[in-house]
Design a protein around this motif. Sequence first.
Motif, short mmCIF file in Angstrom:
data_model
loop_
_atom_site.label_atom_id
_atom_site.label_comp_id
_atom_site.label_asym_id
_atom_site.label_seq_id
_atom_site.Cartn_x
_atom_site.Cartn_y
_atom_site.Cartn_z
N THR A 106 0.59 -1.22 0.03
CA THR A 106 0.00 0.02 0.09
C THR A 106 0.85 1.49 -0.01
OG1 THR A 106 -0.02 0.11 2.38
CG2 THR A 106 -1.78 -1.07 1.51
N LEU A 107 0.43 2.32 -0.51
CA LEU A 107 0.77 3.76 -0.35
C LEU A 107 0.16 4.48 0.65
CD1 LEU A 107 1.69 4.74 -3.86
CD2 LEU A 107 3.25 3.75 -2.33
N HIS A 108 0.53 5.51 1.40
CA HIS A 108 -0.41 6.37 2.14
C HIS A 108 -1.21 7.27 0.92
CE1 HIS A 108 -1.11 9.94 4.70
NE2 HIS A 108 -0.88 9.10 5.64
N ALA A 109 -2.32 7.68 1.72
CA ALA A 109 -2.98 8.60 1.06
C ALA A 109 -2.46 9.64 0.31
CB ALA A 109 -4.32 8.87 1.60
N LEU A 110 -1.34 10.08 0.82
CA LEU A 110 -0.69 11.58 0.39
C LEU A 110 -0.05 10.93 -0.60
CD1 LEU A 110 0.03 13.42 3.83
CD2 LEU A 110 -0.82 14.58 1.77
N GLN A 111 0.69 9.83 -0.42
CA GLN A 111 1.67 9.33 -1.69
C GLN A 111 0.79 9.27 -2.85
OE1 GLN A 111 3.21 6.34 0.61
NE2 GLN A 111 5.32 7.11 0.71
N GLN B 137 -4.43 4.28 3.55
CA GLN B 137 -3.63 3.35 2.86
C GLN B 137 -4.53 3.03 1.55
OE1 GLN B 137 -0.30 2.37 3.35
NE2 GLN B 137 -0.53 4.15 5.13
N VAL B 138 -3.85 3.18 0.39
CA VAL B 138 -4.43 2.82 -0.91
C VAL B 138 -3.35 1.58 -1.52
CG1 VAL B 138 -4.93 3.81 -3.13
CG2 VAL B 138 -5.14 5.26 -0.93
#
Length: 901
Positions: A87-92, A163-164
């Motif tokens: 996952t990536l953080h929402a900001l990333q 998390q995306v």
Amino acid sequence: MTMSDEAIELTVNGVLHRVQAAPDMTLLSFLRDTLGLTGPKNGCGEGHCGTCTVIVNGKAQRSCLLRLNRLRGAQVETIEGLSTPSTLHALQYAFLEQGAVQCGFCTPGMIMAAKALLDSDPDPDDAAIRVALAHNLCRCTGYVKIVAAVRRAAELIRHGQAQVPRERAEALVAGGVGKSAARLDGIERVTGALRYTADLNRPGQLYGRVLRSRYPHAEVLSIDTSEARRAPGVVAVFTASDVPGRKHFGELIADQPVLAVDRVRYVGDAVAVVYAETEAQAAAALDLIRVEYRELPVVDGPEAALAPGAPKVHEKGNLLKDVHIRKGDVAAGFAEADIIVEGTYRTPFIEHAYMEPEACLAEPDGEGGVVVYEGSQGPWPIHEQIVASLALPPEKVRVVHMPVGGAFGGKEDVTLQILAALGAWRLGRPVKMVMGRRESIRVSTKRHAETVHFRTGAKRDGRLTAMEVTIHADTGAYASLGPSVIFRSASFACGPYEVPNVKVDAYLAYTNNVPCGAMRGFGNPQVTFACELQMDELARRLGMDPFALRELNALRPGSVTATGEVLTASVGALPTLQAVRAALARVELPAPRPGKRIGVGVAASFKNVGLGGGLKDEAEARLQLQADGTLLVRTGCSDLGGGAETAMAQLASEVTGVPLRAVRVHTGDTRLDPRGGMTTASRETFITGNAVVAAARAWRERVLEEAAEALGPDAPVDGVGQPGPALDLREGRIVAVADGRELLSLRELAARLAEQGRTVEAHGRYAADSTRAYKDVPAGPYDPAEHRLHVAYCFGTQAAVVEVDEATGQVDVLRVIAAHDAGTIINPQAVEGQIEGGVMMGLGYALSEAFVMREGQIVTDTLRKLGVPTIERLPEITAIPVEDPHPEGPLGAKGMGELPA
Ligand code: FES
Ligand code: FES
């Protein structure tokens, strides 16, 4: 054991570390040098850029300012702690989705500052976002998409998507020409995983540091390095006599010493270089080098440099280049004018202020040669200059292009590459050299300061009759790209207007200032400023609407430029003027506040695409089917952050039928990739893009031939029994044209070919060879083909709504509307990003930035003093892409890295 030597404990990304902290160790140094993290960047080391931002005990902090021994028990979060393998953080994710990443050097710090905000305020408004990011500079994006990304991330988090999944981010890399695909390496950029040059390290590496001149102009009488050579950790100290080959470098004229020979001409001149076991030892040894100078008079401006009897900066004299443009009969043009306006305009030097300072790592290749890792704008020109100074056969030097943390023209010149290569080759060990921000400001080239005297004549109806322009420009101590820059200033002085009679005289002088070279716009911004003020003055005196005056005179198909070129197609001057006029008409101007006034201004410009002027301007591309069915595109273009690699991949995807996610791009390795020139003159999309399209067409044909052969009797045939046209390549699959049936995947084809030791490769080359060197334009008939100066031009118009304080003259830009004609738009989001970033850079040039020198000494020696705009200066920016496809462009594209600035 003193308090400062005591071990401390702190937690970084959830892992407890016990550290013996030296008193002067910063948190940034600990994260990068001890833990080997590459997310936190060192853009300045003194609190001015924010690239080092991490979260400490819940607050965004610039880690270069924090002493480690003050962080006992601290909880530290870096960008590396935000994502997981899946996952990536929402900001990333949001930074990728919104196109808020260009060079990416500011991105990890920017995301961490934003995370600290969102951790405390889940629904911030734009004002809160600006306050939270006020310490983080971005030189590329113009901040617009960064604000949008933070808003978007907040929304995702509020909807439970902190998390995306990575697949969702990977899916953003999709679409051929005309689609806003995310950049190919975007995930590496937003996670801090991308390695820039300063992130590289090799076992046993030495550190190189350079002694710079103390004076702007002096004879070097002697250099004594004996004490420095005996200093702890020092392995070698080199001076000019240690340079085995050419002692000078320079892309156009080799006039800049690798190490000072007998004279220094500016305060950045390299006098000696120390190679030591640690960076601190190398720095300490610089103080032990004894240099005896004899000061010489300082030449500090072009007028002084060209005055009779001026001290000579170079033996051949101070005039580096003069350019004279002539069209028609300027005296007759002024004689027929009903009105003449006149003015003198001065523009300052400015610093590129890319967020990544210069860095280089060189290492022996084990076969008597050297490999040089660096992030310039053109590995091949850098390669040639290393080869010349090391006196090595070309094959003994390999330059490997690294990701570039912004350049804007400032990384065309050699900085550390020859010295790092020299050390590695002579000493047989890797050598790492990284400039601090102050050294970068002291050494790197600047935008030329120019003084432009302008006279413009027009008829009562506003039609221009004549322009007469005299330009004096300061190129500093060495030529760099100055001769080409002054030619552009001269040839674009009359703006995007048809002027029947033209006289331009331009003079470029050597001085003892910091050398000036390429910078976004390449001589154009200075003269655009002057020309557009003339147009405004003319409109005022004639009582005409400023748009109407410009539209009346705007270049259009069939117009003849000041250099005699007849424009035939893709001439966006009028369409961009009209687009901005229409957009502005829809804007409701704010009521002025007490003591303030609201003003509206417009300016138009145009800019060459490609080198032109009869210069060799070519590029190659190679496409190769990989064993896993992906397509590898090799080119020589350097992506400076604007997304050139992604644009090349989109062109390849569009032409071949391979989906974008299955296209890889490799650029700038002088041993592995095809040759390319500089990334300059907005040339990559057009020149390299055309090479990619040519290679892609050939590659597609070969794939279909190979597929037909692989399918054998199963291959469908067309009406005349030829298998090729009956097959198509769609979404990475070979299909039957007749019914769309999938017959073979590229992976299967690659596997079958691999069994025979083969693959599918194709080569493409493009040369823009129809341009000619400038010639005067006669008043009578002539052959326009002989005056084709450039292969294409991009056009732009920008309007600004400003608020002016009546008492102080302080100008705040409230809104900018910018329309730009870039031909076919390959990636709308990337083009918007170029416009927004360019607008912000132009805003800095107009209102807050200047690189100031006095008597050859630098006054503005920090990022803060340079006045680079922060997010707090961000106006509302409306970017309007105007598509006017160019018949020779790759699928009609022209490119546009420079004009919005
Ligand atoms: S490196 Fe810390 S603020 Fe610039
Ligand atoms: S993307 Fe922000 S500095 Fe380049």
